[in-house]
Design a protein around this motif. Structure first.
Motif, PDB file in Angstrom:
ATOM      1  N   THR A 169      -1.054  -0.645   0.858  1.00 52.99           N
ATOM      2  CA  THR A 169      -0.994   0.813   0.805  1.00 52.99           C
ATOM      3  C   THR A 169       0.421   1.295   0.509  1.00 52.99           C
ATOM      4  N   PHE A 194       3.393  -5.549  -3.127  1.00 52.68           N
ATOM      5  CA  PHE A 194       2.131  -6.166  -3.528  1.00 52.68           C
ATOM      6  C   PHE A 194       2.164  -7.685  -3.312  1.00 52.68           C
ATOM      7  N   VAL A 250      -3.486   5.831  -4.258  1.00 50.37           N
ATOM      8  CA  VAL A 250      -3.669   5.568  -5.682  1.00 50.37           C
ATOM      9  C   VAL A 250      -3.915   6.848  -6.466  1.00 50.37           C
ATOM     10  N   LEU A 300      -6.265   3.804   0.708  1.00 50.09           N
ATOM     11  CA  LEU A 300      -5.883   3.426  -0.651  1.00 50.09           C
ATOM     12  C   LEU A 300      -6.197   4.542  -1.645  1.00 50.09           C
ATOM     13  N   ALA A 302       1.110   1.025  -3.149  1.00 48.46           N
ATOM     14  CA  ALA A 302       0.449   2.059  -3.946  1.00 48.46           C
ATOM     15  C   ALA A 302       1.167   3.399  -3.827  1.00 48.46           C
ATOM     16  N   THR A 344      -0.876   8.867  -6.993  1.00 48.36           N
ATOM     17  CA  THR A 344      -0.075   8.327  -8.087  1.00 48.36           C
ATOM     18  C   THR A 344      -0.634   8.761  -9.445  1.00 48.36           C
ATOM     19  N   TRP A 382       4.969   1.346 -11.140  1.00 41.90           N
ATOM     20  CA  TRP A 382       4.223   0.156 -10.749  1.00 41.90           C
ATOM     21  C   TRP A 382       5.013  -1.135 -10.954  1.00 41.90           C
ATOM     22  N   THR A 418       8.067  -2.026  -5.376  1.00 46.63           N
ATOM     23  CA  THR A 418       6.606  -1.955  -5.498  1.00 46.63           C
ATOM     24  C   THR A 418       6.016  -3.351  -5.658  1.00 46.63           C
TER      25      THR A 418
END
Length: 523
Positions: free
Chosen positions: A207, A227, A404, A400, A210, A407, A218, A223
Motif C-alpha cells: 500500500t 514493492f 491506486v 489498495l 502505491a 494515483t 512508479w 517506490t
C-alpha cells in the motif's frame, strides 16, 4: 437481556468499526482545510484504518482463540475508543493518521471476534436469527456512513465523526462484560505471530508503494524498494505458513480454483466499488460547491440499491450458484463505474446517479454471498480460516483501491495541470488554485481524473467478475484430501467438538418443542 444482550453488544462494535470505514469520506475536504493536509495525508487517513484492519484481522482472531474472545473483543473496543478520541484531538495530519492506524488495530480485534462470540452464545434457529441481524447491521453501517459523516461535518464539525464513537463504546464494553460469556478455541493452539508480522509487512509495503507512486512515480527508487519489500514479505509469509502447526492462512488453499476466485473477487469488490468514492466526494464539495450533507446524500443511491437488492436477493436468488451472483455483481459494478466515466467541466452530481445505482445493485449481489462462497470453497475444518481470509482481502482491496485510484486521478490531471497543482486539487485545495488556473480548467482536470479512475475501477471489476465466473465452482477437487490430511490434532479435536455441539443443539431444540404448552393451533 439474556436473549438480545449478547447480540446487541456484538452488533454495537460491528456497527462502529464498519461505519468508520466510510464515515470519513465526506469529511476529507474539511480535514484538509483544518489540518493543512496533502493528498497523500488524506489517502493515509483512509488507508491507515483499512490497512491495520486487514493486516491484523487473521492474527488477532487466532490470538482471541487462545487468550479469550470476549477479553480480546473488549480490549479492541477500548483501544478503538481511545484512538477515536485521539483522532478528534488531532492537531496535524501525522497525528490523525497514527490515530487512525490505532483505530484499525482495535477494529481488527473487534471484527475478528464478532462471529465466534455469536456462535458461542446462540444455537440452532437463534444462531440463524442472530447472524441475520448481524448481517443487516453490517450493511446498514456502510449505508449510513456517508450520510452521518456529512451531518456531523456540516454540524458540529469533522472531529465529531470520531467522538461519536465514545458513548457507543462505553455501552458496548459495559454490555459485553455483563452478558457475553467468555469462550476460547481448541486447546493446544498457538498464535502464529511470525505469519501475522509477515502479512502486515506485505500489506503495508504494498500500500505504501502505491501511495508513494502517486507522488513520486512508479519507477522512483523508494517506490520500487517498497514493492520489493512487499514481495520479500509475501515470500516469507508463504514459507512461515507452510511450516507452522496452526497457520493463519494455509497457502495450499490457493491451489483450489474456487478459493482463489473468491479471494480475488473480495479484493476487487471493495477496491472497485468503494475505492473512488473519496475522490468523488472531494469533487462534489470542492468543485461543485456541495455541503458535506448534500455530498453524502449523493451516495445514498448506491446505499439504497445495495440494501434493497441484498434484502430481496435472500429470497429471490435462493439456490442460484454463488459464482453467478458474485461474478455477475462484479460485472454490474464494472458497468456502473464505466457509466460514471463521462464527466466534463459542466457535469453535475446527477451524472453519477445511473452509475451509482448499478454499483449499488452489484454490491447487493456480491456482499451477502461472498463469505458463504469462501466457506463453501474449503473443507469444513478450514471454515474459520476462509471467513477471516475473505474479510482480510476485502479490507486490503479497499486500502489498495484508495491508493491506486488516487494515483490514477492525479496522473490524468497532470496532462493539463502542473504536478503540484494536480495533487493540490485532488487533495481539496481548489480554492487556492482558482485564481491561477480558472474554474473551467480545474473542473476539466478533475473530471478527467475521475473518468480515468472510474475506467480503472471498472476494468478491475470486469476482469475479476470474469475470473470468478470461470474459477468458482461447487465441485470438490482432489486437493481436498491434501488440505484435510494436514489438520493438526487441535483442529481435529475442534471439529469433533463442533459436531458434538451440533447434536446437542438439535436435542435441546426437540426438548424445547416437546415442553412447549399446547395451544389451539398446535397438536
Amino acid at each position: 437481556m439474556r436473549t438480545w444482550g449478547p447480540l446487541t453488544a456484538v452488533c454495537l462494535g460491528t456497527f462502529m468499526l464498519l461505519l468508520d470505514v466510510t464515515i470519513a469520506v465526506v469529511a476529507l475536504p474539511d480535514m484538509a482545510r483544518g489540518l493543512h493536509a496533502s493528498l497523500s495525508d488524506l489517502q493515509w487517513v483512509m488507508d491507515g484504518y483499512a490497512l491495520a484492519l486487514a493486516a491484523l484481522l487473521l492474527g488477532l482472531g487466532a490470538a482471541a482463540d487462545v487468550l479469550g474472545r470476549r477479553r480480546v473483543h473488549v480490549a479492541g473496543v477500548v483501544l478503538f475508543a481511545a484512538a477515536s478520541l485521539l483522532c478528534g484531538l488531532a492537531t496535524g495530519p501525522g497525528m490523525l493518521v497514527a490515530a487512525r492506524g490505532l483505530q484499525g488495530v482495535g477494529a481488527a480485534a473487534m471484527f475478528a471476534t464478532t462471529l465466534p462470540l455469536l456462535g458461542s452464545v446462540y444455537q440452532g434457529r437463534r444462531r440463524s436469527m442472530a447472524l441475520g441481524v448481524w448481517g443487516a447491521v453490517s450493511g446498514a453501517a456502510a449505508a449510513v456512513g456517508p450520510v452521518l459523516g456529512g451531518l456531523l461535518t456540516d454540524g458540529p464539525g469533522w472531529r465529531w465523526i470520531f467522538w461519536v464513537n465514545l458513548p457507543v463504546s462505553v455501552v458496548a464494553v459495559w454490555l459485553t462484560l455483563r452478558v457475553v460469556p467468555e469462550s476460547r478455541g481448541a486447546r493446544g493452539r498457538r498464535v502464529d505471530w511470525a505469519g501475522t508480522a509477515a502479512f502486515a509487512a506485505f500489506a503495508g509495503a504494498l500500500t505504501y508503494g502505491a501511495v508513494r507512486a502517486g507522488a513520486h512515480g512508479w519507477t522512483e527508487g523508494g517506490t520500487l524498494a517498497s514493492f520489493a519489500l512487499a514481495v520479500v514479505a509475501l515470500a516469507g509469509f508463504v514459507v512461515v505458513e507452510r511450516r507452522v502447526a496452526d497457520p493463519l492462512l494455509d497457502p495450499r488453499l490457493f491451489l483450489r480454483p474456487a478459493f482463489s476466485g473468491v479471494m480475488l473477487g473480495g479484493l476487487a469488490f471493495n477496491a472497485a466499488a468503494f475505492g473512488v468514492m473519496a475522490y468523488t466526494s472531494i469533487w462534489l464539495q470542492t468543485l461543485l460547491g456541495m455541503s458535506p450533507v448534500r455530498g453524502g446524500l449523493v451516495f445514498v443511491w448506491l446505499s439504497l440499491a445495495s440494501f434493497v437488492v441484498a434484502a430481496a436477493g435472500g429470497r429471490l436468488l435462493h439456490g442460484v450458484p454463488a459464482r453467478l451472483t458474485i461474478g455477475g455483481g462484479l460485472l454490474l459494478i464494472a458497468a456502473g463505474q464505466f457509466c460514471m466515466a463521462f464527466l466534463d467541466a459542466s457535469s453535475s452530481a446527477s451524472a453519477l446517479v445511473p452509475g451509482l445505482l448499478l454499483v449499488g445493485v452489484g454490491t447487493g449481489l456480491v456482499s451477502p454471498g461472498i463469505a458463504g462462497a469462501a466457506l463453501a470453497a474449503v473443507p469444513p475444518e478450514r471454515a474459520g480460516m476462509a471467513g477471516g481470509a475473505v474479510n482480510t482481502f476485502r479490507q486490503l482491496g479497499y486500502a489498495l483501491g484508495i491508493a491506486v485510484f488516487g494515483t490514477v486521478v492525479t496522473s490524468r490531471m497532470e496532462d493539463t495541470l502542473p504536478h503540484d497543482a494536480a495533487h493540490g486539487l485532488a487533495g481539496g485545495a481548489a480554492g487556492a488554485l482558482r485564481g491561477v488556473f480558472g474554474e473551467h480548467a480545474l473542473r476539466t482536470a478533475f473530471a478527467s481524473g475521475l473518468n480515468a479512475a472510474a475506467v480503472a475501477a471498472g476494468a478491475v471489476a470486469a476482469v475479476a467478475g470474469v475470473l470468478v465466473l470461470v474459477l468458482v465452482r461447487a465441485d470438490r477437487g482432489p486437493r481436498d484430501a491434501g488440505v484435510t490430511d494436514s489438520m493438526t490434532a487441535a483442529q481435529k479435536e475442534e471439529r469433533g467438538e463442533k459436531a458434538k455441539e451440533a447434536k446437542a443443539e438439535e436435542k435441546a431444540e426437540k426438548k424445547e418443542e416437546k415442553a412447549a404448552p399446547a395451544t389451539p393451533y398446535r397438536r
